[in-house]
Write an enzyme that holds these catalytic residues in place. Structure first.
Site, PDB file in Angstrom:
ATOM      1  N   ASP A 190      -4.314  -4.602   0.807  1.00  0.00           N
ATOM      2  CA  ASP A 190      -4.702  -4.039   2.089  1.00  0.00           C
ATOM      3  C   ASP A 190      -6.160  -4.432   2.317  1.00  0.00           C
ATOM      4  OD1 ASP A 190      -5.463  -2.512   4.232  1.00  0.00           O
ATOM      5  OD2 ASP A 190      -4.868  -0.588   3.372  1.00  0.00           O
ATOM      6  N   TYR A 245      -7.756  -3.333  -2.794  1.00  0.00           N
ATOM      7  CA  TYR A 245      -7.718  -2.351  -1.710  1.00  0.00           C
ATOM      8  C   TYR A 245      -9.111  -2.310  -1.097  1.00  0.00           C
ATOM      9  CZ  TYR A 245      -7.239   2.162   0.676  1.00  0.00           C
ATOM     10  OH  TYR A 245      -7.227   3.159   1.611  1.00  0.00           O
ATOM     11  N   ASN A 260       0.012   4.533  -0.192  1.00  0.00           N
ATOM     12  CA  ASN A 260      -0.530   5.776   0.366  1.00  0.00           C
ATOM     13  C   ASN A 260      -0.132   6.960  -0.514  1.00  0.00           C
ATOM     14  OD1 ASN A 260      -1.929   7.449   2.099  1.00  0.00           O
ATOM     15  ND2 ASN A 260      -0.305   7.574   3.623  1.00  0.00           N
ATOM     16  N   ASN A 276       0.877  -1.171   0.000  1.00  0.00           N
ATOM     17  CA  ASN A 276       0.000   0.000   0.000  1.00  0.00           C
ATOM     18  C   ASN A 276       0.911   1.216   0.000  1.00  0.00           C
ATOM     19  OD1 ASN A 276      -1.368   2.351   1.127  1.00  0.00           O
ATOM     20  ND2 ASN A 276      -3.108   1.000   1.522  1.00  0.00           N
ATOM     21  N   ASP A 316       2.644   4.689   5.157  1.00  0.00           N
ATOM     22  CA  ASP A 316       2.319   4.234   6.511  1.00  0.00           C
ATOM     23  C   ASP A 316       2.179   2.718   6.577  1.00  0.00           C
ATOM     24  OD1 ASP A 316       0.039   4.412   4.928  1.00  0.00           O
ATOM     25  OD2 ASP A 316      -1.243   5.230   6.508  1.00  0.00           O
ATOM     26  N   HIS A 317       2.299   2.046   5.434  1.00  0.00           N
ATOM     27  CA  HIS A 317       2.351   0.585   5.354  1.00  0.00           C
ATOM     28  C   HIS A 317       3.775   0.150   5.007  1.00  0.00           C
ATOM     29  CE1 HIS A 317      -2.113  -0.334   4.938  1.00  0.00           C
ATOM     30  NE2 HIS A 317      -2.082   0.973   4.773  1.00  0.00           N
ATOM     31  N   ASN A 327      -7.628  -4.228   5.259  1.00  0.00           N
ATOM     32  CA  ASN A 327      -8.156  -3.356   6.318  1.00  0.00           C
ATOM     33  C   ASN A 327      -8.859  -4.125   7.443  1.00  0.00           C
ATOM     34  OD1 ASN A 327      -7.628  -0.480   6.350  1.00  0.00           O
ATOM     35  ND2 ASN A 327      -8.440  -0.463   4.254  1.00  0.00           N
TER      36      ASN A 327
END
Length: 254
Positions: free
Chosen positions: A148, A108, A9, A7, A245-246, A150
């Site tokens: 991702d 995603y 971002n 990911n 952030d991943h 989540n």
């Protein structure tokens, strides 16, 4: 066979932080990326087709939002952009590439953390995507779905599980859904075939000192068919550089 899920971002942001130089050094067969936060017009030539790779992408209608892609060393036999659901295909969440008997998917999945409205959208996605996963499984292809998701599946998959029991990403309904995907439906969490240890995280909040203290979540997965999972030999979460952030998740299949 080496497969990476990352990911980003924001693909432009990740590129400035050295993602494509790192990717070139990995020499992976497939690289699945999520959260492009870009439209086609934003994509540089080196984003669309890094040297030695074909690239296929799903862009969200909303600018600066979502997006997914698959890079591959060989040209796919077939490419599917979106999985046939208008609501979520408009959000740019799914790319499928077929290579003979192998299907590689970058997904995603929605986050529900920003509002109750988005949590309800996440539940709708889970319902329709489960149907799609069942259909895929019935195709007879060997499948790897990178991305991702989540959702942190089990208590071992996030640092502060007790404090997140009522938060999106660790809700009982989400975890039960994921258990169904890798249980009854018949897929496998390939990472856990190799690494059963704790504190194996792929995402850290930008709040506080989550990264510095390794207060993370494991929400990025390779979800595969059983025969492919059985070939998983090495896993790695790359944390030496921060592209987003991943952290990129790499699995080598024998």
């Amino acid at each position: 066979m080496k497969i990476i899920s990352a990911n980003l971002n924001g693909i432009r942001s990740a590129a400035k932080k050295g993602f494509f130089e790192w990717m070139a050094a990995q020499s992976a067969d497939f690289v699945c990326v999520q959260e492009l936060k870009a439209q086609f017009d934003d994509m540089q030539p080196e984003f669309l087709a890094p040297e030695g790779y074909y690239g296929h992408f799903h862009y969200a209608q909303k600018k600066g939002y979502s997006g997914a892609g698959v890079y591959s060393k060989q040209k796919p036999d077939a490419v599917f952009i979106g999985f046939g659901n208008e609501e979520f295909d408009n959000e740019g969440r799914y790319v499928r590439c077929d290579f003979g008997p192998l299907t590689v998917i970058s997904v995603y999945c929605p986050s529900g953390s920003s509002s109750e409205e988005r949590q309800q959208a996440k539940f709708r996605f889970m319902e329709v995507f489960l149907e799609h996963l069942i259909e895929l499984k019935a195709s007879g292809q060997e499948i790897v779905i990178c991305g991702d998701w989540n959702i942190a599946h089990k208590e071992i998959d996030l640092k502060n599980w007790k404090g997140n029991l009522k938060n999106s990403g660790f809700l009982p309904e989400e975890r039960a859904w994921f258990s169904n995907v890798i249980g009854e439906v018949g897929y496998v969490d390939a990472f856990r075939c190799v690494e059963q240890g704790a504190e194996q995280y792929t995402w850290w909040s930008n709040r506080g000192q989550a990264w510095a203290k390794n207060v993370g979540w494991r929400i990025d997965y390779h979800v595969t068919t059983p025969a492919l999972a059985a070939k998983a030999k090495q896993v790695a979460i790359y944390k030496e550089q921060r592209f987003s952030d991943h952290a990129p998740l790499t699995i080598v299949y024998g």
